[in-house]
Design a protein around this motif. Structure first.
Motif, PDB file in Angstrom:
ATOM      1  N   PRO A   1      36.533 -34.550  40.171  1.00  0.00           N
ATOM      2  CA  PRO A   1      35.411 -33.606  40.106  1.00  0.00           C
ATOM      3  C   PRO A   1      35.789 -32.190  40.504  1.00  0.00           C
ATOM      4  O   PRO A   1      35.147 -31.236  40.054  1.00  0.00           O
ATOM      5  N   MET A   2      36.817 -32.028  41.330  1.00  0.00           N
ATOM      6  CA  MET A   2      37.217 -30.675  41.730  1.00  0.00           C
ATOM      7  C   MET A   2      37.582 -29.841  40.513  1.00  0.00           C
ATOM      8  O   MET A   2      37.139 -28.706  40.362  1.00  0.00           O
ATOM      9  N   PHE A   3      38.416 -30.416  39.658  1.00  0.00           N
ATOM     10  CA  PHE A   3      38.824 -29.655  38.476  1.00  0.00           C
ATOM     11  C   PHE A   3      37.642 -29.355  37.572  1.00  0.00           C
ATOM     12  O   PHE A   3      37.471 -28.223  37.106  1.00  0.00           O
ATOM     13  N   PHE A   4      36.816 -30.356  37.320  1.00  0.00           N
ATOM     14  CA  PHE A   4      35.746 -30.161  36.348  1.00  0.00           C
ATOM     15  C   PHE A   4      34.619 -29.279  36.890  1.00  0.00           C
ATOM     16  O   PHE A   4      33.927 -28.612  36.110  1.00  0.00           O
ATOM     17  N   ALA A   5      34.452 -29.233  38.209  1.00  0.00           N
ATOM     18  CA  ALA A   5      33.526 -28.255  38.784  1.00  0.00           C
ATOM     19  C   ALA A   5      34.090 -26.848  38.605  1.00  0.00           C
ATOM     20  O   ALA A   5      33.361 -25.901  38.273  1.00  0.00           O
ATOM     21  N   CYS A   6      35.402 -26.701  38.821  1.00  0.00           N
ATOM     22  CA  CYS A   6      36.038 -25.399  38.575  1.00  0.00           C
ATOM     23  C   CYS A   6      35.863 -24.987  37.118  1.00  0.00           C
ATOM     24  O   CYS A   6      35.526 -23.833  36.814  1.00  0.00           O
ATOM     25  N   GLN A   7      36.098 -25.921  36.226  1.00  0.00           N
ATOM     26  CA  GLN A   7      35.959 -25.635  34.802  1.00  0.00           C
ATOM     27  C   GLN A   7      34.551 -25.145  34.476  1.00  0.00           C
ATOM     28  O   GLN A   7      34.360 -24.230  33.662  1.00  0.00           O
ATOM     29  N   ALA A   8      33.557 -25.723  35.142  1.00  0.00           N
ATOM     30  CA  ALA A   8      32.160 -25.393  34.853  1.00  0.00           C
ATOM     31  C   ALA A   8      31.771 -23.982  35.287  1.00  0.00           C
ATOM     32  O   ALA A   8      30.821 -23.417  34.733  1.00  0.00           O
ATOM     33  N   VAL A   9      32.469 -23.415  36.282  1.00  0.00           N
ATOM     34  CA  VAL A   9      32.096 -22.071  36.752  1.00  0.00           C
ATOM     35  C   VAL A   9      32.973 -20.965  36.180  1.00  0.00           C
ATOM     36  O   VAL A   9      32.671 -19.778  36.350  1.00  0.00           O
ATOM     37  N   MET A  10      34.036 -21.315  35.497  1.00  0.00           N
ATOM     38  CA  MET A  10      34.998 -20.300  35.058  1.00  0.00           C
ATOM     39  C   MET A  10      34.372 -19.229  34.168  1.00  0.00           C
ATOM     40  O   MET A  10      34.550 -18.025  34.402  1.00  0.00           O
ATOM     41  N   ALA A  11      33.644 -19.664  33.155  1.00  0.00           N
ATOM     42  CA  ALA A  11      33.092 -18.682  32.212  1.00  0.00           C
ATOM     43  C   ALA A  11      32.127 -17.734  32.908  1.00  0.00           C
ATOM     44  O   ALA A  11      32.143 -16.517  32.662  1.00  0.00           O
TER      45      ALA A  11
END
Length: 270
Positions: free
Chosen positions: A139-149
């Protein structure tokens, strides 16, 4: 910097001590995973006390709602809570999108959620391994992915991933957990390089043995107290609030040139 009343050396309210207020955090939009109790609740409370707009997720509904009520009663901005199991990546990212649509793009992400369930190496099954990774690493990576844009649109942001000293000090008793927590440093450093061009800072905050309700009720016994006293340079106890203060600093503009680093809060044990 302005000052606020804060936490003493053992984590108790200290009327004589003054802790920093970070003006740059006022109004910032912050997302925290696992914010309903323990270190997460301290992080949510600390950001709210700085005037930030906080959203958090957790599976502990009752504790999370009680936290929201307590923070609102204190006069700080009430956080927004959504119940979510971070093992479900689609649900995690959908919840984050919905909250960002309602609140605005996030300025700060704190990947706090985790589970340090004890286990013996010979008892680990592929299903147990996958579940541990699904809680503590994926989940750490995919939470990061979700806020990048959103952070790119805002011209920058801060991501703080919570690690653990367990692997630094070669703790036994939960090898899959230590594996996932060692991986946090790799995620932080890799993403810091990828995202730095957009002024997105990525750091790790690594707690030692923190005196949360969970730790106190399950594992901190007389032997544990003696181990803490003999291992830490500082003889107090690491409290959730101490970890939260480091998170605040790294989220603030005061940490403008801090990225790809690990900041350990453990009383000098590791």
């Amino acid at each position: 910097m302005a000052q606020e009343q804060g936490v003493g050396h053992a984590g108790k309210q200290d009327s004589a001590g003054q802790l920093a207020r970070f003006p740059s955090l006022a109004g910032k939009r912050v997302f925290v995973t696992g914010g309903g109790s323990g270190i997460g609740a301290a992080i949510v409370s600390a950001f709210a006390a700085q005037g930030a707009q906080v959203a958090f997720i957790d599976i502990a509904r009752d504790a999370s709602l009680a936290l929201c009520e307590s923070i609102a009663a204190s006069g700080a901005p009430a956080p927004v809570f959504r119940e979510c199991d971070i093992r479900d990546v689609a649900a995690l990212q959908s919840t984050m999108r919905d909250l960002a649509a309602a609140m605005g793009d996030f300025d700060v992400l704190v990947n706090n959620a985790g589970n340090d369930q004890r286990h013996r190496p010979e008892e680990v099954t592929p299903a147990f391994w996958d579940n541990c990774v699904a809680i503590n690493q994926r989940p750490m990576f995919f939470a990061c992915q979700a806020v990048m844009a959103g952070m790119k649109r805002r011209g920058g942001g801060a991501i703080i991933n919570l690690g653990s000293t367990s692997w630094h000090i070669a703790n036994g008793g939960y090898p899959v957990y230590t594996t996932t927590k060692a991986a946090v440093s790799g995620l932080t450093r890799g993403l810091a390089r990828d995202l730095g061009q957009w002024n997105i800072r990525v750091n790790t905050v690594t707690p030692g043995w923190v005196m949360t309700e969970r730790q106190l009720s399950m594992w901190v016994d007389a032997e544990g107290e003696r181990l803490i006293d003999s291992s830490q340079c500082l003889k107090g106890r690491v409290m959730p609030e101490h970890v939260a203060r480091m998170v605040l600093f790294l989220a603030s503009d005061d940490a403008a040139m801090c990225t790809a680093q690990e900041y350990i809060v453990d009383g000098g044990w590791a």
